[in-house]
Design a protein around this motif. Sequence first.
Motif, PDB file in Angstrom:
ATOM      1  N   THR A  50      12.889  30.547 -32.721  1.00 16.27           N
ATOM      2  CA  THR A  50      12.065  31.152 -31.683  1.00 16.27           C
ATOM      3  C   THR A  50      11.327  30.055 -30.933  1.00 16.27           C
ATOM      4  N   ASP A  51      11.105  30.297 -29.655  1.00 18.20           N
ATOM      5  CA  ASP A  51      10.475  29.298 -28.804  1.00 18.20           C
ATOM      6  C   ASP A  51       9.488  30.011 -27.885  1.00 18.20           C
ATOM      7  N   ILE A  85      12.511  39.500 -32.840  1.00 14.87           N
ATOM      8  CA  ILE A  85      11.227  40.086 -33.197  1.00 14.87           C
ATOM      9  C   ILE A  85      10.205  38.961 -33.238  1.00 14.87           C
ATOM     10  N   GLY A  86       9.271  38.972 -32.311  1.00 13.97           N
ATOM     11  CA  GLY A  86       8.281  37.916 -32.243  1.00 13.97           C
ATOM     12  C   GLY A  86       6.868  38.471 -32.217  1.00 13.97           C
ATOM     13  N   LEU A  87       5.902  37.592 -32.350  1.00 17.21           N
ATOM     14  CA  LEU A  87       4.503  38.016 -32.320  1.00 17.21           C
ATOM     15  C   LEU A  87       4.049  38.374 -30.919  1.00 17.21           C
ATOM     16  N   VAL A  88       4.568  37.664 -29.918  1.00 18.98           N
ATOM     17  CA  VAL A  88       4.227  37.918 -28.520  1.00 18.98           C
ATOM     18  C   VAL A  88       5.541  38.115 -27.767  1.00 18.98           C
ATOM     19  N   PRO A  89       6.114  39.307 -27.815  1.00 23.23           N
ATOM     20  CA  PRO A  89       7.447  39.522 -27.266  1.00 23.23           C
ATOM     21  C   PRO A  89       7.602  39.150 -25.787  1.00 23.23           C
ATOM     22  N   SER A  90       6.545  39.250 -25.006  1.00 23.20           N
ATOM     23  CA  SER A  90       6.678  38.937 -23.589  1.00 23.20           C
ATOM     24  C   SER A  90       6.821  37.442 -23.336  1.00 23.20           C
ATOM     25  N   CYS A 148      11.287  33.686 -26.734  1.00 22.42           N
ATOM     26  CA  CYS A 148      12.733  33.825 -26.665  1.00 22.42           C
ATOM     27  C   CYS A 148      13.300  32.879 -27.714  1.00 22.42           C
ATOM     28  N   PHE A 149      14.609  32.775 -27.789  1.00 18.87           N
ATOM     29  CA  PHE A 149      15.146  31.863 -28.779  1.00 18.87           C
ATOM     30  C   PHE A 149      15.420  30.511 -28.147  1.00 18.87           C
ATOM     31  N   GLY A 150      15.393  29.487 -28.965  1.00 19.71           N
ATOM     32  CA  GLY A 150      15.720  28.145 -28.529  1.00 19.71           C
ATOM     33  C   GLY A 150      16.896  27.630 -29.330  1.00 19.71           C
TER      34      GLY A 150
END
Length: 65
Positions: free
Chosen positions: A5-6, A36-41, A44-46
Amino acid sequence: MAFMTDMMGEARITASRVGTYGFKPTNGIVSRFGLIGLVPSMECFGILTKKPGDINLVMGNYCRQ
């Protein structure tokens, strides 16, 4: 090659510290759905790779589908 995640450039910063290459595709190229991230907005993936050509290989294969 590795995916991570990035949010604030973590993939690219990590890559520069260990002598590899990092790439963060824009949200228009790669969908965030499924991540699934903490701040979806903002997340993205790196991609981390040893050679720049490997990033091209991954993105080329993804974009052709």
